[in-house]
Scaffold this motif. Sequence first.
Motif, PDB file in Angstrom:
ATOM      1  N   PRO A   1      -8.673   7.755 -11.721  1.00 30.76           N
ATOM      2  CA  PRO A   1      -8.276   6.385 -11.339  1.00 30.76           C
ATOM      3  C   PRO A   1      -8.332   5.378 -12.491  1.00 30.76           C
ATOM      4  O   PRO A   1      -7.497   4.484 -12.574  1.00 30.76           O
TER       5      PRO A   1
ATOM      6  N   LEU B   1       1.131   3.020  -9.964  1.00 31.05           N
ATOM      7  CA  LEU B   1      -0.111   3.742  -9.687  1.00 31.05           C
ATOM      8  C   LEU B   1       0.164   5.098  -9.051  1.00 31.05           C
ATOM      9  O   LEU B   1      -0.420   6.123  -9.423  1.00 31.05           O
ATOM     10  N   GLN B   2       1.070   5.111  -8.097  1.00 29.30           N
ATOM     11  CA  GLN B   2       1.373   6.358  -7.398  1.00 29.30           C
ATOM     12  C   GLN B   2       2.098   7.350  -8.309  1.00 29.30           C
ATOM     13  O   GLN B   2       1.987   8.565  -8.126  1.00 29.30           O
TER      14      GLN B   2
ATOM     15  N   SER C   1       0.848  -1.185   0.000  1.00 28.97           N
ATOM     16  CA  SER C   1       0.000   0.000   0.000  1.00 28.97           C
ATOM     17  C   SER C   1       0.882   1.232   0.000  1.00 28.97           C
ATOM     18  O   SER C   1       2.053   1.183   0.404  1.00 28.97           O
TER      19      SER C   1
ATOM     20  N   TYR D   1     -12.733   6.237  -7.284  1.00 26.22           N
ATOM     21  CA  TYR D   1     -11.942   5.026  -7.055  1.00 26.22           C
ATOM     22  C   TYR D   1     -12.194   3.986  -8.127  1.00 26.22           C
ATOM     23  O   TYR D   1     -13.239   3.968  -8.779  1.00 26.22           O
TER      24      TYR D   1
ATOM     25  N   VAL E   1       2.135  -0.774  -7.142  1.00 26.02           N
ATOM     26  CA  VAL E   1       1.865   0.403  -6.311  1.00 26.02           C
ATOM     27  C   VAL E   1       2.696   1.595  -6.773  1.00 26.02           C
ATOM     28  O   VAL E   1       2.199   2.723  -6.866  1.00 26.02           O
TER      29      VAL E   1
ATOM     30  N   VAL F   1      -2.748  -2.957  -3.055  1.00 26.44           N
ATOM     31  CA  VAL F   1      -2.772  -4.087  -3.978  1.00 26.44           C
ATOM     32  C   VAL F   1      -2.485  -5.375  -3.213  1.00 26.44           C
ATOM     33  O   VAL F   1      -1.776  -5.379  -2.215  1.00 26.44           O
TER      34      VAL F   1
ATOM     35  N   HIS G   1      -7.669   1.598  -5.777  1.00 29.43           N
ATOM     36  CA  HIS G   1      -6.915   2.827  -6.040  1.00 29.43           C
ATOM     37  C   HIS G   1      -7.901   3.989  -6.019  1.00 29.43           C
ATOM     38  O   HIS G   1      -8.908   3.971  -6.747  1.00 29.43           O
TER      39      HIS G   1
ATOM     40  N   VAL H   1      -6.854  -4.720  -6.750  1.00 31.21           N
ATOM     41  CA  VAL H   1      -6.417  -3.338  -6.548  1.00 31.21           C
ATOM     42  C   VAL H   1      -7.557  -2.495  -5.999  1.00 31.21           C
ATOM     43  O   VAL H   1      -8.708  -2.625  -6.454  1.00 31.21           O
TER      44      VAL H   1
ATOM     45  N   SER I   1      -3.361   3.776  -2.706  1.00 35.60           N
ATOM     46  CA  SER I   1      -3.349   2.512  -3.456  1.00 35.60           C
ATOM     47  C   SER I   1      -3.128   1.346  -2.498  1.00 35.60           C
ATOM     48  O   SER I   1      -2.284   1.440  -1.597  1.00 35.60           O
TER      49      SER I   1
ATOM     50  N   LEU J   1      -5.204   3.048 -13.753  1.00 37.69           N
ATOM     51  CA  LEU J   1      -5.231   1.592 -13.937  1.00 37.69           C
ATOM     52  C   LEU J   1      -4.865   1.216 -15.364  1.00 37.69           C
ATOM     53  O   LEU J   1      -4.172   0.211 -15.589  1.00 37.69           O
TER      54      LEU J   1
ATOM     55  N   TRP K   1       0.452   5.901  -0.225  1.00 35.70           N
ATOM     56  CA  TRP K   1      -0.402   7.068  -0.406  1.00 35.70           C
ATOM     57  C   TRP K   1       0.479   8.300  -0.564  1.00 35.70           C
ATOM     58  O   TRP K   1       1.660   8.293  -0.211  1.00 35.70           O
TER      59      TRP K   1
END
Length: 410
Positions: free
Chosen positions: A264, A256-257, A222, A302, A253, A236, A290, A288, A234, A268, A224
Motif C-alpha cells: 500500500p 491506486l487500483q 471507492s 493499509y 482511485v 478516497v 487503501h 485516502v 480504495s 500511495l 475494489w
Amino acid sequence: MTAETAPAAETPGPDAAAADQRADDVRRRDALDRLGLLGTGAEERFDRITRLASREFGVDLALINLVGEDALHAKSQPVGVDFGTTPFGTAFCEHTVRQPGMLEITDAAADARWSQLPAVTEHGMRFYAGVPLRVETGEAVATLCLYGQEPRTLDDDERGLLGRLGQWAQAELRTDDTAADEQDAADASAPDAETDTVPGPRGQARVSTLAIPFGTVSGDASAWAEIDGTLVVSLVDVMGKGEAAGAIARAVVADLQSHGAVDPAEALRRAEQAVGARLRDSDSFTTVFHAVLDLGTGELRYVDAGHGLTMHLGADGRGTRLYSRNLPLGLVSDGDEWEVGRLAVGHGDVLVSVSDGALDAYDSTLDSLRRLGEELLGSRDPGAFFDALAERVAAQLVDDDVTAVVIAVS
C-alpha cells in the motif's frame, strides 16, 4: 529645468490605523457569519486535524479557534476541555489573524508584549505557534494553533508541517452557500448500493459499497478488485464537491487500483507521482484509505492518509479504529514516507470505512463512527445497514457526499 520631488507618503496616524483595524474586524465578522460555524459543536473533520497536530508536535494544546469581531470561539479542542468563547485580550489568536503568515512565540513569559496575557499568567503557556485560516475572499476568520508550557522554537520542517495542517484546516472552512446547496440537493442522485461475494482459500468475503452523492457527481470514490486471492480496496474523499472533485476522486482511485496488490505504501507513492501535481494545481487534496487483504492468511495491510474513518469490528463485537499519522494525498512533502498499518482479520470480522459525510448523519463527531459500527453489527446485513444510513442522510439533510465500504469475512 528643475526636478520635482514627489511628496513623501503619509504614515497613517493612530486614529486612521484604529479605523482600519475596526474595518478589518467587521469584514472578518461578516465572513465568519457567512460560514455558519458559530454556535456549532465539535466536528470530526476539524478534530482529526488538531489530534494529529497535538500528536506530531507533542504540545499541551492544539486548537482551531474561530476569531470573531471581539472574541475567540473554540471550534476544535481536546476531549474534556471546553474553552467556549474567550474575549480579545486574553490569548494570541486575535493577533494571528492580523498577520499574513505564521505567528510564533518562543517564550511568551519572557516577552513584554505577551507576558501579561491570561494564557501565560493563569494557564502557564509559554510557547505558541499559529497560522491564520482564510476564506476564499481573503478574510482570516480562524486559526490553527499550538500551545506549550515550555519555551520552544520550531525548525523549518515543523513550520512546514504546521503550514500544511493549516491548509487542511483552511479547506475545511466550507462556505455556507445555501443557494448552491439547494441546487445540489435538487440534483442529488439516488443512493447506489452494491454487494458482491469473493471466494477465498479459507472462506469468502462479502464486499458491499454505498454511494450517496450530494448533487449529480460525488467528490468521493471507492473501488475494489480481487487479484489472485487478494482483495484490494480504495476509498478516497476529495476536498470539495461537484464535477471537479469527482474527476480527481475517480483519477486517484483508478491509479491506486491500477497497481494491484503491491504494498500500500508503494501504491500511495505512485499515486502521488501520478496525481499529486494535479491536486496541488487545483489547490486540493484527498484523504485516502487503501488496503490489501490477503484472503488466505487474513493479513490486512493499509495506508490511511488523513482519513481515520475505518473500523475493524471483531467477531466478539469489539471495535478498533484504524488510523495513522499520514497527511492527506496532496499535502505530503517530498521525501515523506507513508506509514503502513497491519491487522489480522479473522472469520466473522467486519471492516467498514466511510467518508466524513456519513458522520453528519449522526452528530458529526468521531463518536458517530462508533455508532455506525454498532448499527452495522446490530444488523449484520450491509444492505439493511445501508438502507438505514440512507434514511438518516435524507432526514438530517446532510450537505456532503456519503460513501461507505463494508467487507465481511466468513
